[in-house]
Design a protein around this motif. Structure first.
Motif, PDB file in Angstrom:
ATOM      1  N   ALA A  23     100.405 -34.402  68.958  1.00  0.00           N
ATOM      2  CA  ALA A  23     101.323 -34.064  68.872  1.00  0.00           C
ATOM      3  C   ALA A  23     102.255 -35.787  68.963  1.00  0.00           C
ATOM      4  N   GLY A  24     101.463 -36.844  69.254  1.00  0.00           N
ATOM      5  CA  GLY A  24     102.034 -38.874  69.349  1.00  0.00           C
ATOM      6  C   GLY A  24     102.613 -39.135  67.967  1.00  0.00           C
ATOM      7  N   ALA A  25     101.605 -38.148  66.716  1.00  0.00           N
ATOM      8  CA  ALA A  25     102.177 -39.131  66.230  1.00  0.00           C
ATOM      9  C   ALA A  25     103.048 -38.196  65.123  1.00  0.00           C
ATOM     10  N   TYR A  26     104.019 -37.496  65.445  1.00  0.00           N
ATOM     11  CA  TYR A  26     105.001 -37.053  64.998  1.00  0.00           C
ATOM     12  C   TYR A  26     105.834 -35.976  65.865  1.00  0.00           C
ATOM     13  N   ILE A  43      88.925 -21.395  68.418  1.00  0.00           N
ATOM     14  CA  ILE A  43      90.380 -22.672  68.662  1.00  0.00           C
ATOM     15  C   ILE A  43      90.116 -22.952  66.460  1.00  0.00           C
ATOM     16  N   THR A  44      90.864 -22.806  66.250  1.00  0.00           N
ATOM     17  CA  THR A  44      91.028 -23.526  64.742  1.00  0.00           C
ATOM     18  C   THR A  44      92.651 -24.471  64.981  1.00  0.00           C
ATOM     19  N   ILE A  45      92.025 -25.733  64.584  1.00  0.00           N
ATOM     20  CA  ILE A  45      93.015 -26.934  64.506  1.00  0.00           C
ATOM     21  C   ILE A  45      93.081 -27.422  62.714  1.00  0.00           C
ATOM     22  N   THR A  50     101.077 -32.762  56.314  1.00  0.00           N
ATOM     23  CA  THR A  50     102.507 -32.542  56.705  1.00  0.00           C
ATOM     24  C   THR A  50     102.589 -31.613  58.504  1.00  0.00           C
ATOM     25  N   THR A  51     101.267 -30.490  58.388  1.00  0.00           N
ATOM     26  CA  THR A  51     102.204 -29.842  59.024  1.00  0.00           C
ATOM     27  C   THR A  51     100.484 -30.011  59.934  1.00  0.00           C
ATOM     28  N   ALA A  73     105.696 -32.316  60.416  1.00  0.00           N
ATOM     29  CA  ALA A  73     105.705 -33.986  60.728  1.00  0.00           C
ATOM     30  C   ALA A  73     107.247 -34.468  60.166  1.00  0.00           C
ATOM     31  N   ASP A  74     108.223 -35.216  60.922  1.00  0.00           N
ATOM     32  CA  ASP A  74     109.285 -35.637  60.844  1.00  0.00           C
ATOM     33  C   ASP A  74     109.661 -36.238  59.007  1.00  0.00           C
ATOM     34  N   THR A  75     110.078 -35.386  58.147  1.00  0.00           N
ATOM     35  CA  THR A  75     109.787 -35.983  56.616  1.00  0.00           C
ATOM     36  C   THR A  75     111.448 -36.609  56.472  1.00  0.00           C
TER      37      THR A  75
END
Length: 289
Positions: A23-26, A43-45, A50-51, A73-75
């Protein structure tokens, strides 16, 4: 809006750590989802660049439970500049650092004519090509920059020659018979706009390639000779020089002390209708390039 709270026990603690790091990178809008999941079965990540998507399947008392959450992500953000250069061989993806430069490329040198009238002899030049400018520095000692400066050239003609203007054309001719100490020179003043690429090779050793646009705002001269004990002086004004001429410069040396340069001036100072064709090479010393 409520804050996102994901309380996952046992194995879910690992997932919470991963989600926090991701979350810190987006950059995204605050979420309004609240999920409390006990003993998730799976749990699957997934992350496609981008998402980031989190999929939880099953919980302690509900094997059919499904939970899905995505972070985009903030485009609108600006990505790092990436440059690939054949000399370096690797992409430079680090952000450029910008700096203002003052009094850079202080130079002085000798001018050697080529493809020019035989009357033109070795002359000199000097100036500060970068009174003020901007430099963008990247990784691995690479820099790009530009600036504005001022320079001057003194073009000397061989002894025994005089100069005069006839029909708007500068004429270089032999001095009158019996004249002694005949000498002629032209003074050229220019504003300069250099654009350059600089690369450090080893420690402080570096080279620089520059394309320089000269605005030749003034060309004046003087022609003198002595005949029968009388000195004659003719001022040369109103000359029709090319206002814009390019130079190409290669410099190599130490970034700490300065270096040697070669300047190529492929375009004549005068058009053929207004003066002699003058093409030159220059060699000299540059400080703080």
């Amino acid at each position: 809006m409520k804050s996102l709270i994901i309380n996952i026990r046992r194995t879910a603690l690992i997932f919470a750590s991963l989600l926090g790091a991701t979350a810190g990178a987006y950059a995204s809008e605050p979420a309004d989802t609240v999920a409390s999941i006990d003993n998730p079965s799976r749990i699957t990540i997934t992350d496609d660049g981008t998402t980031t998507t989190v999929h939880v399947s099953g919980e302690e008392n509900n094997p059919d439970y499904n939970f899905l959450y995505s972070v985009c992500a903030d485009t609108s953000s600006v990505s790092n500049l990436s440059i690939s250069l054949p000399i370096i061989g690797e992409k430079l993806s680090a952000p450029a650092s910008r700096s203002v430069t003052f009094l850079s490329d202080i130079h002085v040198g000798i001018i050697s004519p080529y493809d020019s009238p035989a009357q033109l002899r070795t002359s000199w030049e000097g100036g500060v090509s970068n009174l003020v400018g901007m430099r963008y520095s990247f990784g691995r000692g690479t820099a790009l920059g530009f600036g504005v400066g001022i320079a001057g050239r003194e073009l000397n003609f061989r002894r025994g020659r005089e100069a005069f203007v006839e029909n708007d054309r500068l004429i270089i001719a032999p001095a009158p018979a019996g004249a002694v100490d005949a000498r002629t020179h032209l003074s050229v003043s220019s504003f300069q706009i250099p654009v350059y690429f600089r690369q450090r090779i080893y420690r402080s050793l570096a080279f620089r390639l520059s394309a320089v646009l000269n605005y030749n705002f003034t060309v004046r001269g003087e022609s003198k000779y002595t005949l029968d004990g009388i000195e004659y002086t003719r001022k040369l004004k109103g000359l029709h020089q090319r206002l814009i001429t390019p130079d190409f410069v290669f410099t190599i040396g130490s970034l700490d002390f300065g270096g040697l340069y070669v300047r190529w001036s492929p375009v004549s100072l005068f058009k053929s209708a207004y003066g002699p064709e003058i093409h030159t090479l220059s060699f000299g010393l540059s400080i703080s390039f």
